[in-house]
Design a protein around this motif. Structure first.
Motif, PDB file in Angstrom:
ATOM      1  N   VAL A 167       0.756  -1.337  -0.013  1.00  0.00           N
ATOM      2  CA  VAL A 167       0.051   0.074   0.074  1.00  0.00           C
ATOM      3  C   VAL A 167       0.819   1.184   0.003  1.00  0.00           C
ATOM      4  CG1 VAL A 167      -2.198  -1.187   1.150  1.00  0.00           C
ATOM      5  CG2 VAL A 167      -0.170  -0.033   2.711  1.00  0.00           C
ATOM      6  N   ARG A 168       0.318   2.328  -0.516  1.00  0.00           N
ATOM      7  CA  ARG A 168       1.190   3.371  -0.866  1.00  0.00           C
ATOM      8  C   ARG A 168       0.231   4.573  -0.332  1.00  0.00           C
ATOM      9  NH1 ARG A 168       2.632   2.016  -7.044  1.00  0.00           N
ATOM     10  NH2 ARG A 168       4.407   0.758  -6.582  1.00  0.00           N
ATOM     11  N   PRO A 169       0.500   5.077   0.985  1.00  0.00           N
ATOM     12  CA  PRO A 169      -0.474   6.243   1.602  1.00  0.00           C
ATOM     13  C   PRO A 169       0.108   7.522   1.084  1.00  0.00           C
ATOM     14  CG  PRO A 169       0.498   4.644   3.112  1.00  0.00           C
ATOM     15  CD  PRO A 169       1.217   4.237   2.094  1.00  0.00           C
ATOM     16  N   GLY A 170      -0.727   8.409   0.978  1.00  0.00           N
ATOM     17  CA  GLY A 170      -0.417   9.790   0.806  1.00  0.00           C
ATOM     18  C   GLY A 170      -0.023  10.570   2.123  1.00  0.00           C
ATOM     19  N   ASN A 171      -0.011  11.640   2.251  1.00  0.00           N
ATOM     20  CA  ASN A 171       0.590  12.530   3.127  1.00  0.00           C
ATOM     21  C   ASN A 171      -0.443  12.511   4.506  1.00  0.00           C
ATOM     22  OD1 ASN A 171       2.082  13.572   0.959  1.00  0.00           O
ATOM     23  ND2 ASN A 171       3.029  14.816   2.540  1.00  0.00           N
ATOM     24  N   ALA A 172      -0.009  11.605   5.432  1.00  0.00           N
ATOM     25  CA  ALA A 172      -0.902  11.350   6.577  1.00  0.00           C
ATOM     26  C   ALA A 172      -0.883  12.401   7.506  1.00  0.00           C
ATOM     27  CB  ALA A 172      -0.283  10.103   7.429  1.00  0.00           C
ATOM     28  N   TYR A 173      -1.868  12.788   8.182  1.00  0.00           N
ATOM     29  CA  TYR A 173      -2.191  13.866   9.222  1.00  0.00           C
ATOM     30  C   TYR A 173      -3.227  13.334  10.094  1.00  0.00           C
ATOM     31  CZ  TYR A 173      -6.593  15.522   7.349  1.00  0.00           C
ATOM     32  OH  TYR A 173      -7.654  15.709   6.923  1.00  0.00           O
ATOM     33  N   GLY A 174      -3.339  14.097  11.371  1.00  0.00           N
ATOM     34  CA  GLY A 174      -4.397  13.763  12.221  1.00  0.00           C
ATOM     35  C   GLY A 174      -4.176  13.943  13.733  1.00  0.00           C
ATOM     36  N   PRO A 175      -4.983  13.726  14.485  1.00  0.00           N
ATOM     37  CA  PRO A 175      -4.720  13.641  16.121  1.00  0.00           C
ATOM     38  C   PRO A 175      -3.810  12.701  16.524  1.00  0.00           C
ATOM     39  CG  PRO A 175      -7.024  13.768  15.665  1.00  0.00           C
ATOM     40  CD  PRO A 175      -6.440  13.643  14.365  1.00  0.00           C
ATOM     41  N   GLY A 176      -2.785  13.152  17.051  1.00  0.00           N
ATOM     42  CA  GLY A 176      -1.661  12.053  17.547  1.00  0.00           C
ATOM     43  C   GLY A 176      -0.396  12.130  16.827  1.00  0.00           C
ATOM     44  N   GLN A 177      -0.263  12.966  15.654  1.00  0.00           N
ATOM     45  CA  GLN A 177       0.687  12.957  15.012  1.00  0.00           C
ATOM     46  C   GLN A 177       1.634  14.228  15.576  1.00  0.00           C
ATOM     47  OE1 GLN A 177       0.668  14.624  10.812  1.00  0.00           O
ATOM     48  NE2 GLN A 177       2.107  13.246  10.229  1.00  0.00           N
ATOM     49  N   VAL A 178       2.706  13.652  16.188  1.00  0.00           N
ATOM     50  CA  VAL A 178       3.687  14.549  17.079  1.00  0.00           C
ATOM     51  C   VAL A 178       4.436  15.643  16.101  1.00  0.00           C
ATOM     52  CG1 VAL A 178       5.560  14.804  18.573  1.00  0.00           C
ATOM     53  CG2 VAL A 178       3.860  12.819  18.635  1.00  0.00           C
ATOM     54  N   PRO A 179       4.255  16.906  16.385  1.00  0.00           N
ATOM     55  CA  PRO A 179       5.109  18.068  15.652  1.00  0.00           C
ATOM     56  C   PRO A 179       6.414  18.057  15.919  1.00  0.00           C
ATOM     57  CG  PRO A 179       3.779  18.989  17.322  1.00  0.00           C
ATOM     58  CD  PRO A 179       3.566  17.618  17.662  1.00  0.00           C
ATOM     59  N   PHE A 180       7.023  18.752  15.098  1.00  0.00           N
ATOM     60  CA  PHE A 180       8.604  18.909  15.080  1.00  0.00           C
ATOM     61  C   PHE A 180       9.400  17.643  15.052  1.00  0.00           C
ATOM     62  CE2 PHE A 180       6.683  21.897  18.332  1.00  0.00           C
ATOM     63  CZ  PHE A 180       6.287  23.136  17.491  1.00  0.00           C
ATOM     64  N   LYS A 181       9.105  16.666  14.200  1.00  0.00           N
ATOM     65  CA  LYS A 181       9.803  15.393  14.021  1.00  0.00           C
ATOM     66  C   LYS A 181      10.140  15.290  12.610  1.00  0.00           C
ATOM     67  CE  LYS A 181       8.971  13.358  18.244  1.00  0.00           C
ATOM     68  NZ  LYS A 181      10.143  13.194  19.123  1.00  0.00           N
ATOM     69  N   GLY A 182      10.007  16.362  12.009  1.00  0.00           N
ATOM     70  CA  GLY A 182      10.801  16.260  10.461  1.00  0.00           C
ATOM     71  C   GLY A 182       9.569  15.909   9.643  1.00  0.00           C
ATOM     72  N   GLN A 183       8.238  15.391   9.980  1.00  0.00           N
ATOM     73  CA  GLN A 183       7.492  14.797   9.194  1.00  0.00           C
ATOM     74  C   GLN A 183       6.071  15.129   9.753  1.00  0.00           C
ATOM     75  OE1 GLN A 183       7.429  10.289   9.185  1.00  0.00           O
ATOM     76  NE2 GLN A 183       6.480  10.101   7.229  1.00  0.00           N
ATOM     77  N   GLY A 184       5.241  15.716   8.968  1.00  0.00           N
ATOM     78  CA  GLY A 184       3.959  16.337   9.483  1.00  0.00           C
ATOM     79  C   GLY A 184       3.879  17.502   9.486  1.00  0.00           C
ATOM     80  N   LEU A 185       3.713  18.264   8.498  1.00  0.00           N
ATOM     81  CA  LEU A 185       3.610  19.598   8.372  1.00  0.00           C
ATOM     82  C   LEU A 185       2.555  20.232   9.008  1.00  0.00           C
ATOM     83  CD1 LEU A 185       4.722  22.421   7.088  1.00  0.00           C
ATOM     84  CD2 LEU A 185       3.091  21.917   4.931  1.00  0.00           C
ATOM     85  N   ILE A 186       1.462  19.647   8.873  1.00  0.00           N
ATOM     86  CA  ILE A 186       0.080  20.224   9.546  1.00  0.00           C
ATOM     87  C   ILE A 186       0.316  20.432  10.993  1.00  0.00           C
ATOM     88  CG2 ILE A 186      -2.344  19.741  10.143  1.00  0.00           C
ATOM     89  CD1 ILE A 186      -2.575  18.608   7.333  1.00  0.00           C
ATOM     90  N   PRO A 187       0.506  19.298  11.794  1.00  0.00           N
ATOM     91  CA  PRO A 187       0.816  19.764  13.267  1.00  0.00           C
ATOM     92  C   PRO A 187       1.872  20.633  13.642  1.00  0.00           C
ATOM     93  CG  PRO A 187       1.533  17.434  12.808  1.00  0.00           C
ATOM     94  CD  PRO A 187       0.780  17.749  11.719  1.00  0.00           C
ATOM     95  N   THR A 188       2.958  20.561  12.915  1.00  0.00           N
ATOM     96  CA  THR A 188       4.031  21.380  13.064  1.00  0.00           C
ATOM     97  C   THR A 188       3.758  22.798  12.922  1.00  0.00           C
ATOM     98  OG1 THR A 188       5.860  19.766  12.677  1.00  0.00           O
ATOM     99  CG2 THR A 188       6.520  22.168  12.425  1.00  0.00           C
ATOM    100  N   VAL A 189       3.095  23.144  11.775  1.00  0.00           N
ATOM    101  CA  VAL A 189       2.296  24.488  11.669  1.00  0.00           C
ATOM    102  C   VAL A 189       1.804  25.186  12.609  1.00  0.00           C
ATOM    103  CG1 VAL A 189       0.880  26.158  10.152  1.00  0.00           C
ATOM    104  CG2 VAL A 189       2.773  24.475   9.180  1.00  0.00           C
ATOM    105  N   MET A 190       0.609  24.096  13.340  1.00  0.00           N
ATOM    106  CA  MET A 190      -0.165  24.407  14.322  1.00  0.00           C
ATOM    107  C   MET A 190       0.671  24.818  15.753  1.00  0.00           C
ATOM    108  SD  MET A 190      -3.215  21.703  13.444  1.00  0.00           S
ATOM    109  CE  MET A 190      -4.234  21.834  12.438  1.00  0.00           C
TER     110      MET A 190
END
Length: 317
Positions: A167-190
């Motif tokens: 399986v090839r997922p797109g860009n994952a996001y959602g509650p539980g994604q820890v910011p400032f880890k180099g992956q996950g633009l949405i929680p990092t911006v927030m």
């Protein structure tokens, strides 16, 4: 009852997938390098096991009594131009191949490899949703190692009789994604907005991505696991794209401004490892496995914002 082993199941996607598998009637074993602390246990009905899947003795304990293996592990996601391919192969490709070898020792076992729809295709020649038959032309170390594992797995299916799919997922996001880890633009911006930190954007912000809620990814994996065909690859996306600028200014900034805050964007030179366009075609997973992503971007972002507000409002967290 069918038993599913989630290798690397303690992570962002894995923890949601474990709950989705339970809801679908599977027995679930989560294997990761360490056991979760009490408040990270997703359910008492999940069996947790600590171990390193690259170690044969640990792996055999993980595989005992399971019917399906989901490979979610990726050690050290590397995107920089100065990242070396050799340690990436040793860290991620070699252990995956060892896993494939070991799975052959367990007759009837099926394996699902979680690749990366956002990186394995590279920059497409045309700006239209990418189907699974598109060429894999990754431009990052991370995407290259994912595509190498896919190719090796295809060989095991064709020549060794391993029952497996990708399986090839797109860009994952959602509650539980820890910011400032180099992956996950949405929680990092927030979280950056809450804590008064600047946000670095590589390039001019026009890059287009297919953002998909983690709950939809979990459901898509279960759909492929249940109805997917042996040896096939399936995109898990929304079929819709949004630019980084639009994501921040149209979707995230209004929520931030409503709290009396703002987002400090700092545009810097492109890293040269980020694709400019990535939208995943979803027809194959829909037609063959009956899955369509349900979460609208604005709803998922609002849900994520509420989660970030609860955990990252204090400076220094």
């Amino acid at each position: 009852m069918t038993k599913v082993l989630l290798i690397g199941g303690g992570g962002f996607i894995g923890s949601r997938l474990a709950l989705r598998c339970l809801a679908e009637g599977f027995s679930v074993r989560v294997a990761d390098v360490q056991l979760p602390v009490a408040d990270q246990v997703a359910s008492r009905d999940i069996e947790y096991m600590a171990g390193d899947f690259s170690e044969t003795s640990d792996l055999d304990g993980m595989l005992k009594g399971v019917d399906i293996v989901v490979h979610l592990v990726h050690r050290a996601m590397l995107l920089g131009l100065d990242s070396s391919m050799l340690p990436e192969i040793e860290r991620n490709v070699v252990p995956a191949i060892k896993l494939f070898d070991r799975c052959l020792e367990y007759p009837g076992l099926r394996l699902l490899f979680v690749s990366s729809g956002g990186t394995v295709y590279g920059d497409p020649d045309e700006r239209r949703p990418l189907a699974e038959h598109a060429a894999l032309r990754p431009i990052s170390v991370y995407g290259t190692s994912k595509s190498m594992i896919e190719k090796a797995l295809g060989l095991y299916v064709a020549q060794r009789g391993l029952r497996a799919l990708v399986v090839r997922p797109g860009n994952a996001y959602g509650p539980g994604q820890v910011p400032f880890k180099g992956q996950g633009l949405i929680p990092t911006v927030m979280a950056s907005a809450l804590q008064g930190k600047p946000v670095t954007i590589y390039g001019d912000g026009t890059a287009i991505r297919d953002y998909i809620h983690v709950e939809d990814i979990a459901e898509g994996i279960v759909a492929a696991m249940t109805a997917g065909r042996n040896g096939e690859a399936y995109n898990i996306g929304t079929g819709r794209g949004v630019s980084i600028n639009s994501l921040i200014n149209d979707h995230i900034r209004p929520l931030v401004v409503a709290q009396g805050l703002d987002i400090d964007l700092r545009y810097v030179e492109s890293r040269g490892v980020d694709v400019s366009y990535n939208i995943l075609g979803t027809a194959k997973l829909t037609n063959e496995c009956g899955f369509t992503a349900k979460t609208q971007l604005e709803d998922g972002i609002a849900e994520t914002w509420n989660w970030i507000l609860r955990g990252y409002s204090s400076v220094g967290q």
